[in-house]
Design a protein around this motif. Structure first.
Motif, PDB file in Angstrom:
ATOM      1  N   PHE A 213     -61.737  86.497 -25.033  1.00  0.00           N
ATOM      2  CA  PHE A 213     -61.135  87.392 -25.635  1.00  0.00           C
ATOM      3  C   PHE A 213     -59.770  88.084 -24.815  1.00  0.00           C
ATOM      4  O   PHE A 213     -59.614  88.397 -23.617  1.00  0.00           O
ATOM      5  CB  PHE A 213     -62.218  88.521 -25.736  1.00  0.00           C
ATOM      6  N   ASP A 214     -59.086  88.304 -26.221  1.00  0.00           N
ATOM      7  CA  ASP A 214     -57.784  89.191 -25.433  1.00  0.00           C
ATOM      8  C   ASP A 214     -58.400  91.077 -25.132  1.00  0.00           C
ATOM      9  O   ASP A 214     -57.765  92.042 -24.572  1.00  0.00           O
ATOM     10  CB  ASP A 214     -56.332  89.101 -26.190  1.00  0.00           C
ATOM     11  N   HIS A 215     -59.077  91.405 -26.743  1.00  0.00           N
ATOM     12  CA  HIS A 215     -59.861  92.380 -26.546  1.00  0.00           C
ATOM     13  C   HIS A 215     -61.095  92.441 -26.842  1.00  0.00           C
ATOM     14  O   HIS A 215     -61.198  91.469 -27.850  1.00  0.00           O
ATOM     15  CB  HIS A 215     -58.697  93.557 -26.753  1.00  0.00           C
ATOM     16  N   LEU A 216     -62.127  93.100 -26.494  1.00  0.00           N
ATOM     17  CA  LEU A 216     -63.603  93.378 -26.756  1.00  0.00           C
ATOM     18  C   LEU A 216     -63.628  94.648 -27.916  1.00  0.00           C
ATOM     19  O   LEU A 216     -63.799  95.439 -27.873  1.00  0.00           O
ATOM     20  CB  LEU A 216     -64.041  93.587 -25.351  1.00  0.00           C
ATOM     21  N   HIS A 217     -63.413  94.202 -29.253  1.00  0.00           N
ATOM     22  CA  HIS A 217     -63.253  94.621 -30.367  1.00  0.00           C
ATOM     23  C   HIS A 217     -64.774  94.033 -31.456  1.00  0.00           C
ATOM     24  O   HIS A 217     -65.956  93.617 -30.493  1.00  0.00           O
ATOM     25  CB  HIS A 217     -62.678  94.545 -31.706  1.00  0.00           C
TER      26      HIS A 217
ATOM     27  N   VAL B 210     -51.989  94.969 -24.185  1.00  0.00           N
ATOM     28  CA  VAL B 210     -53.895  94.422 -23.749  1.00  0.00           C
ATOM     29  C   VAL B 210     -53.987  94.576 -22.864  1.00  0.00           C
ATOM     30  O   VAL B 210     -53.790  95.179 -21.085  1.00  0.00           O
ATOM     31  CB  VAL B 210     -53.657  92.357 -23.779  1.00  0.00           C
ATOM     32  N   GLU B 211     -55.612  94.699 -22.267  1.00  0.00           N
ATOM     33  CA  GLU B 211     -56.312  95.765 -21.276  1.00  0.00           C
ATOM     34  C   GLU B 211     -55.946  94.790 -20.182  1.00  0.00           C
ATOM     35  O   GLU B 211     -55.702  93.584 -20.228  1.00  0.00           O
ATOM     36  CB  GLU B 211     -57.685  96.091 -21.562  1.00  0.00           C
ATOM     37  N   SER B 212     -56.002  94.168 -18.768  1.00  0.00           N
ATOM     38  CA  SER B 212     -56.076  93.663 -17.660  1.00  0.00           C
ATOM     39  C   SER B 212     -56.467  92.846 -17.980  1.00  0.00           C
ATOM     40  O   SER B 212     -57.973  92.728 -18.429  1.00  0.00           O
ATOM     41  CB  SER B 212     -55.748  93.984 -16.508  1.00  0.00           C
ATOM     42  N   TYR B 213     -56.939  91.288 -17.746  1.00  0.00           N
ATOM     43  CA  TYR B 213     -58.056  90.350 -17.687  1.00  0.00           C
ATOM     44  C   TYR B 213     -59.520  90.825 -16.593  1.00  0.00           C
ATOM     45  O   TYR B 213     -60.578  91.191 -17.256  1.00  0.00           O
ATOM     46  CB  TYR B 213     -57.766  88.810 -16.563  1.00  0.00           C
ATOM     47  N   GLU B 214     -59.306  91.701 -15.780  1.00  0.00           N
ATOM     48  CA  GLU B 214     -60.863  92.081 -15.081  1.00  0.00           C
ATOM     49  C   GLU B 214     -60.623  92.929 -15.805  1.00  0.00           C
ATOM     50  O   GLU B 214     -62.496  92.949 -15.948  1.00  0.00           O
ATOM     51  CB  GLU B 214     -59.711  92.561 -13.920  1.00  0.00           C
ATOM     52  N   ARG B 215     -60.088  94.357 -16.364  1.00  0.00           N
ATOM     53  CA  ARG B 215     -61.093  95.165 -16.985  1.00  0.00           C
ATOM     54  C   ARG B 215     -61.641  94.353 -18.368  1.00  0.00           C
ATOM     55  O   ARG B 215     -62.756  94.728 -18.764  1.00  0.00           O
ATOM     56  CB  ARG B 215     -60.022  96.128 -17.802  1.00  0.00           C
TER      57      ARG B 215
ATOM     58  N   ARG C 238     -62.440  91.270 -18.952  1.00  0.00           N
ATOM     59  CA  ARG C 238     -64.083  90.739 -18.248  1.00  0.00           C
ATOM     60  C   ARG C 238     -65.394  91.263 -17.929  1.00  0.00           C
ATOM     61  O   ARG C 238     -66.341  91.250 -18.291  1.00  0.00           O
ATOM     62  CB  ARG C 238     -63.295  89.863 -17.073  1.00  0.00           C
ATOM     63  N   THR C 239     -65.046  92.498 -17.185  1.00  0.00           N
ATOM     64  CA  THR C 239     -65.663  93.754 -17.170  1.00  0.00           C
ATOM     65  C   THR C 239     -66.886  93.897 -17.847  1.00  0.00           C
ATOM     66  O   THR C 239     -68.008  93.751 -18.156  1.00  0.00           O
ATOM     67  CB  THR C 239     -65.365  94.853 -16.152  1.00  0.00           C
ATOM     68  N   ASN C 240     -65.846  94.095 -18.535  1.00  0.00           N
ATOM     69  CA  ASN C 240     -66.143  95.131 -20.166  1.00  0.00           C
ATOM     70  C   ASN C 240     -67.629  93.605 -20.567  1.00  0.00           C
ATOM     71  O   ASN C 240     -68.958  94.457 -21.606  1.00  0.00           O
ATOM     72  CB  ASN C 240     -65.076  95.118 -21.522  1.00  0.00           C
ATOM     73  N   VAL C 241     -67.025  92.199 -20.693  1.00  0.00           N
ATOM     74  CA  VAL C 241     -67.936  91.302 -22.007  1.00  0.00           C
ATOM     75  C   VAL C 241     -69.121  91.232 -20.438  1.00  0.00           C
ATOM     76  O   VAL C 241     -70.749  90.866 -21.141  1.00  0.00           O
ATOM     77  CB  VAL C 241     -66.800  90.411 -21.699  1.00  0.00           C
TER      78      VAL C 241
END
Length: 97
Positions: A1-5, A42-47, A49-52
């Motif tokens: 995911f490059d961002h969670l949509h 795009v948001e950082s990888y960690e952000r 990952r945390t959202n997912v």
């Protein structure tokens, strides 16, 4: 995911409901973002990952979720013999075929 949509949320919801033991989720890494148009926005990888992870925990508390930082479009699928099913968007399927 490059961002969670919303589309990702639908894919994750269906996948989490169907998963038996675990989910293996690939999140686009910094290396892949370098070649992506507007990748710097795009948001950082960690952000991401945390959202997912938070969404998966909400959908199926206790389900094992393993994350991979994607450096290529294929991720762990070509190496992990325990993956039984691959769920991806139409756009991703077109990109890797």
């Amino acid at each position: 995911f490059d961002h969670l949509h919303a589309g990702h949320q639908v894919l994750l919801t269906v996948t989490a409901m169907l998963a038996r033991r675990r989910l293996a989720i690939g999140v686009t890494g910094e290396l892949m973002l370098r070649s992506k148009k507007f990748g710097e926005l795009v948001e950082s990888y960690e952000r991401r990952r945390t959202n997912v992870a938070a969404l998966c925990d909400f959908l199926r508390p206790g389900l094992r979720v393993d994350f991979t930082e994607l450096a290529d479009p294929y991720g762990p699928v070509i190496k992990d013999a325990d993956i039984d099913v691959l769920v991806l968007s139409y756009e991703t399927a077109q990109a890797i075929s």
